[in-house]
Design an enzyme around this catalytic site. Sequence first.
Site, short mmCIF file in Angstrom:
data_model
loop_
_atom_site.label_atom_id
_atom_site.label_comp_id
_atom_site.label_asym_id
_atom_site.label_seq_id
_atom_site.Cartn_x
_atom_site.Cartn_y
_atom_site.Cartn_z
N HIS A 142 0.80 -1.39 0.02
CA HIS A 142 0.18 0.01 -0.17
C HIS A 142 0.79 0.81 0.37
CE1 HIS A 142 0.49 -0.50 4.74
NE2 HIS A 142 0.64 0.71 4.42
N ASP A 176 0.00 -7.64 1.71
CA ASP A 176 0.45 -6.43 1.51
C ASP A 176 1.85 -6.05 1.81
OD1 ASP A 176 0.26 -3.79 1.46
OD2 ASP A 176 -0.55 -3.66 3.79
N ASN A 221 5.18 4.03 9.35
CA ASN A 221 5.80 2.91 9.57
C ASN A 221 5.72 2.29 9.01
OD1 ASN A 221 5.36 4.42 12.91
ND2 ASN A 221 8.25 3.58 12.63
N SER A 222 4.63 1.95 7.83
CA SER A 222 4.59 1.49 6.52
C SER A 222 5.39 0.79 5.87
CB SER A 222 2.88 1.20 6.50
OG SER A 222 2.11 1.80 6.94
N LEU A 274 -6.23 -24.41 -1.72
CA LEU A 274 -7.42 -26.36 -1.25
C LEU A 274 -8.92 -26.04 -2.26
CD1 LEU A 274 -6.86 -28.75 0.21
CD2 LEU A 274 -7.74 -27.64 2.78
N GLY A 275 -9.66 -24.75 -1.61
CA GLY A 275 -10.57 -24.98 -2.42
C GLY A 275 -12.42 -25.42 -1.87
N VAL A 276 -12.18 -24.64 -0.65
CA VAL A 276 -13.24 -25.01 0.35
C VAL A 276 -13.51 -23.51 1.05
CG1 VAL A 276 -12.19 -27.14 1.31
CG2 VAL A 276 -11.35 -25.79 2.26
N ILE A 325 -14.83 -22.10 4.34
CA ILE A 325 -15.22 -22.92 6.23
C ILE A 325 -15.11 -21.75 7.22
CG2 ILE A 325 -12.77 -23.90 5.78
CD1 ILE A 325 -11.09 -21.42 6.20
#
Length: 465
Positions: free
Chosen positions: A99, A129, A204-205, A260-262, A264
Amino acid sequence: MLKRCSQFVFTLCLLLSASAFARGLPEFTDLIADNSPAVVKINSVEHRQTSRRNLPPQYRQDIPDIFRHLLEPPQQRPVASLGSGFIISGDGYIVTNNHVVDGADQVTVTLTDRREFDAKVIGTDVSSDLALIKIDAEDLPHLKWGNSDDLKVGEWVVAIGSPFGLDYSASAGIVSAMGRSIPNESRENYVPFIQTDVAINPGNSGGPLFNMDGRVVGINSQIYTRSGGSIGLSFAIPASLAQDVIAQLKEKGRVDRGWLGVGIQDVDLNMAKAMGLKKPHGALVAQVESGAPADQAGIVAGDIITRFDGHKILEQGDLPHIVGRTSPGSEVSVDLMRKGEHKTVSVTVGTLPSDDTEMGQASSAGPASNVGGRLGLVVGEIPDALKQRWGVDSGVLVKDVVPGKPGAKAGLRGGDIIAQLGFEKVGDLKDYRKVVKDLPDNELLPIRFFRAGQPTFRTIEIDKK
């Protein structure tokens, strides 16, 4: 004489206590002096086009002179942002936050000796990020990575950066917590943040977070604030994750993550009881994408993943952190609970699609009715239009919910689509009636349904007959 002696002893004790306390505090001066030269200040500029209204010529003559500037052609307006970074190699590679440089047309790096360089963006990664940039220089001071996995809550850490443009400011604190799950704006959750009480502020980023050995264990990324400044809740990206991301950005300019394709959700106390767990833990699979690695491995909705590739899954946020860091193509073991029994399956991890999109939203609908049966639910077949809209091919549609009945207590609403009751799949009305008839009384049972396109698990307890 006795009184004077007592006063002397008391004073001596105070001095000794103060000395011992002082010896117990860490010394930061050498750490800051040795590492500050490798911390940089980053200024980025993005040129944004201003919008102007374009009136037909016949109307322009009626516009007062004071407003005529509003009719001028669009212009470029520079928008500047400020951040920090740190050098990781002598030939000018620098790590910062995505960013800080996102969308920038020009990036300028300032060193502690006041030299300035134009930087080239090598690669960025929105999900973590992180960004890798480079300046054209040699023999630069640079920092070494530390092992963030060894960090302990209560351990001292130090940050160096440019808060509010105040160059090379140092602040210190302790590690407050590890593995914080904080989804980004895209609802992605691939970073197990380090939480600290170090004073971190805008500017600080992208700056480094050091352990007491002077090694980089984190990259300061964000803060929680109500005032715009530090209130003691700051979050850093772990070095163990950052090193992999930076290596991929340097090699290919992008990051490939495990997939994984779930879908949750967390496991609460009632769900744990219903699923046969002694205590709530793991990630409950609410949905499995067709053809995804989880689907090919035989993972189904209702499974609770308790361990992935040897790593314990204590809550749902742990799973994307670990899967995302797993190399695509790796074959790993997954421990899970299914219908109260332990199972282990092998899954070949896929690559997270770069165009992954969020699920859409739907409105609840359906006429009311006064009949609810054992669950207090009025249900019907799912209209074909709704099946096509949400991509579901089975289940029953909740048309009405009777107050005070099990369905209402479980939180069901009109428009929900029930796909599973207990451990049985609900394909249509015939399945629903049979499953409901056979459900035991006074026992917590899982129920899976879709609401607004989102799969959800809850528990339901059937009233005694």
